[in-house]
Design a protein around this motif. Sequence first.
Motif, short mmCIF file in Angstrom:
data_model
loop_
_atom_site.label_atom_id
_atom_site.label_comp_id
_atom_site.label_asym_id
_atom_site.label_seq_id
_atom_site.Cartn_x
_atom_site.Cartn_y
_atom_site.Cartn_z
N ARG A 91 65.86 108.94 21.87
CA ARG A 91 65.94 111.10 23.11
C ARG A 91 66.80 111.46 23.34
NH1 ARG A 91 60.47 110.91 22.65
NH2 ARG A 91 59.46 108.86 22.75
N ASN A 92 68.08 110.72 22.31
CA ASN A 92 69.08 112.69 22.49
C ASN A 92 69.07 113.06 21.52
OD1 ASN A 92 71.36 110.66 24.09
ND2 ASN A 92 71.93 109.31 22.53
N SER A 189 53.83 113.77 33.36
CA SER A 189 53.69 114.86 31.91
C SER A 189 53.45 114.54 30.57
CB SER A 189 54.88 115.29 32.25
OG SER A 189 54.98 116.80 31.41
N PRO A 190 52.96 114.53 29.99
CA PRO A 190 51.44 115.66 30.22
C PRO A 190 50.71 114.50 30.92
CG PRO A 190 51.88 114.55 27.85
CD PRO A 190 52.57 114.34 28.51
N GLY A 191 49.91 115.46 32.12
CA GLY A 191 49.02 114.58 33.02
C GLY A 191 48.17 113.37 32.42
N ASN A 192 47.71 112.40 33.20
CA ASN A 192 46.58 112.11 33.38
C ASN A 192 45.50 111.53 34.87
OD1 ASN A 192 45.35 109.71 32.89
ND2 ASN A 192 46.26 107.87 33.32
N PRO A 193 44.74 112.24 34.33
CA PRO A 193 43.32 112.83 32.88
C PRO A 193 43.52 113.96 33.32
CG PRO A 193 42.50 112.74 35.53
CD PRO A 193 43.83 112.85 35.45
N THR A 194 45.20 114.87 33.21
CA THR A 194 44.83 116.33 32.80
C THR A 194 45.27 116.46 31.37
OG1 THR A 194 47.04 116.67 33.41
CG2 THR A 194 45.13 117.04 34.98
N ALA A 221 54.62 108.89 29.27
CA ALA A 221 53.86 107.95 29.48
C ALA A 221 53.14 108.60 27.79
CB ALA A 221 52.51 107.15 29.56
N TYR A 222 52.90 109.66 27.56
CA TYR A 222 51.74 110.21 27.16
C TYR A 222 52.73 111.16 25.70
CZ TYR A 222 48.13 107.69 28.58
OH TYR A 222 47.12 107.42 29.69
N ILE A 223 53.97 111.29 26.39
CA ILE A 223 54.91 112.28 25.81
C ILE A 223 55.10 112.33 23.74
CG2 ILE A 223 57.53 111.04 25.29
CD1 ILE A 223 56.52 114.69 26.66
N ASP A 224 54.50 111.49 23.55
CA ASP A 224 54.81 111.78 21.94
C ASP A 224 53.58 112.43 21.51
OD1 ASP A 224 57.58 110.25 21.41
OD2 ASP A 224 56.52 108.67 22.56
N PHE A 225 52.49 112.64 22.14
CA PHE A 225 51.43 113.47 21.14
C PHE A 225 51.58 114.38 22.06
CE2 PHE A 225 50.18 109.06 23.25
CZ PHE A 225 49.37 108.66 21.32
N SER A 230 59.53 118.18 23.36
CA SER A 230 58.81 118.21 25.23
C SER A 230 59.64 117.50 25.81
CB SER A 230 57.60 117.73 24.59
OG SER A 230 56.82 118.91 23.73
N SER A 231 59.77 116.11 25.67
CA SER A 231 60.75 114.91 25.99
C SER A 231 62.14 115.47 27.07
CB SER A 231 60.81 113.51 25.68
OG SER A 231 61.72 112.90 26.49
N LEU A 232 61.96 114.85 28.41
CA LEU A 232 63.31 115.56 29.31
C LEU A 232 63.92 114.37 29.68
CD1 LEU A 232 61.63 117.70 31.73
CD2 LEU A 232 62.95 118.81 29.53
N ALA A 233 63.60 113.72 28.67
CA ALA A 233 63.97 112.04 28.88
C ALA A 233 66.00 112.21 29.10
CB ALA A 233 64.30 110.65 27.82
N GLU A 234 66.70 113.41 27.76
CA GLU A 234 67.75 113.03 28.08
C GLU A 234 68.24 113.57 28.76
OE1 GLU A 234 69.05 114.89 24.79
OE2 GLU A 234 67.80 116.83 25.29
N TRP A 235 67.17 114.66 29.99
CA TRP A 235 67.63 115.70 31.68
C TRP A 235 68.46 114.87 31.95
CZ3 TRP A 235 64.25 119.74 34.03
CH2 TRP A 235 64.70 120.58 34.23
N VAL A 236 68.13 113.39 32.04
CA VAL A 236 68.58 112.62 33.36
C VAL A 236 70.34 112.97 33.17
CG1 VAL A 236 67.11 111.55 33.33
CG2 VAL A 236 68.93 110.46 32.23
N ALA A 237 70.91 113.11 32.14
CA ALA A 237 72.39 113.17 32.22
C ALA A 237 72.46 114.32 32.37
CB ALA A 237 73.03 112.99 30.70
N GLU A 238 71.45 115.93 33.61
CA GLU A 238 71.80 116.25 34.20
C GLU A 238 71.90 116.48 35.48
OE1 GLU A 238 74.31 118.78 32.79
OE2 GLU A 238 74.27 118.50 30.71
N TRP A 239 71.21 114.95 36.14
CA TRP A 239 70.37 115.42 37.79
C TRP A 239 70.32 113.84 37.75
CZ3 TRP A 239 68.96 119.96 39.14
CH2 TRP A 239 68.68 120.34 38.64
N PRO A 240 71.65 113.83 38.58
CA PRO A 240 71.26 112.11 39.55
C PRO A 240 70.17 111.88 40.26
CG PRO A 240 71.81 114.18 41.11
CD PRO A 240 72.35 115.09 40.17
#
Length: 429
Positions: A91-92, A189-194, A221-225, A230-240
Amino acid sequence: MGSSRSAFDIGTCARPNILALEPYRCARDDYKDDGTNILLDANENAYGPSLPIKSLPKSDSSDYPSVDFLGLHRYPDPHQPVLKQLLCDLRNTHIHTTKDITPENLFVGVGSDEAIDALLRCFCVPGQDKILVCPPTYGMYSVSAQVNDVGLVKVPLLPAPTFAIDVPAITATLSGPESKNIKIAYICSPGNPTGSLIEKSDLKQILEHPTWNGVVVLDEAYIDFAPKGSSLAEWVAEWPNLVVMQTLSKAFGLAGIRLGAAFTSPPIARLLNSLKAPYNLSNPSSEIGCQALRKSGLSIMQSNVEKIVAQRNRLLAELPKIQGVGRFRGGSTSNFLLVEILNHSGNPDNVTALKVYERLAENRGVVVRFRGKEHGCLGCLRITVGTEGEVTRFLQEINNVIREVHAAGDFSEGKEEQEKEASANGIIS
């Protein structure tokens, strides 16, 4: 930096008893099993596992899928440093921040569900605090809230087809009189069931709320599709106060090992790791997860995702050609699609959708998911994208079943029918 624009204070948001926790110290924190020492400190069975195996061939390749069955008599590493680093490496991307996330940003557990529950226990006082959810959404947020005696505040998504989060309504709710007791906002995000991606700019507005002292949880959960980046996993480095949950159950095809992760700030990660069970993740799950996150495993995952996306595009093209299939509701950034089923008059209809759902499963052996009782999902079925052969059969069967249902005429929505709809819609996943 995002942290300068957030009102979050972990010292007042988290429960005092959780803040006071010290991480569990286990037998392997001080002395690891290096294969030569004698371990007589953890009351393990030195004779090994009760399995009919004497030895197993080992591959020289770290990518080769294998599990150390002969080591199952030893407790797993409770800190999972190798697994966490592999997740960080994945995710980096440096698309959303120039910073690196590290294992200190990670909590790993039994699927995403453990993280959902752990966050509730970390921040919400039973009988007092609440969480915010945006229906239609994943049902486990509400289930975990009920189990933990935590209240539920619902701010629905905007109408289909966007199913975006309603930023003004969420902001107003987090500024209102009950905001003090809303500790977590769960957003999918992506939404389930949307199947719809949440806009990064919308999420940013929630994170920047000037007064709300709470945690934003983004379930990916579905981000790799979704499109790459699209993944914001690394963005946690910017927000507490941002938590991004992911799982190996979907794109990696490893639902059976129950492995999930929560990316977040180190202070929140420390709290989650302090309150978890000491050995919450088994050795086989960890080892298989590591293999999936290495080069050969990632290559297989990406190849399978490409095949699923191709079949998703096929469904997007072919389903509208079937009489009785209505509009797609939501996005196409996941491994499923949400679609309307129409009655003989051409209107989306729960009774018709339920009949199609039941006949597909009971008479044709094709199981989809009825979602007509969800907010904004009238007459909808959620269809997981299968293999090429499965999609071919599904398209044939749903065409035939809709014809049969329409030919049978009108169905009344009596009490029994309503109970069937509620039962079918109540399945979580």
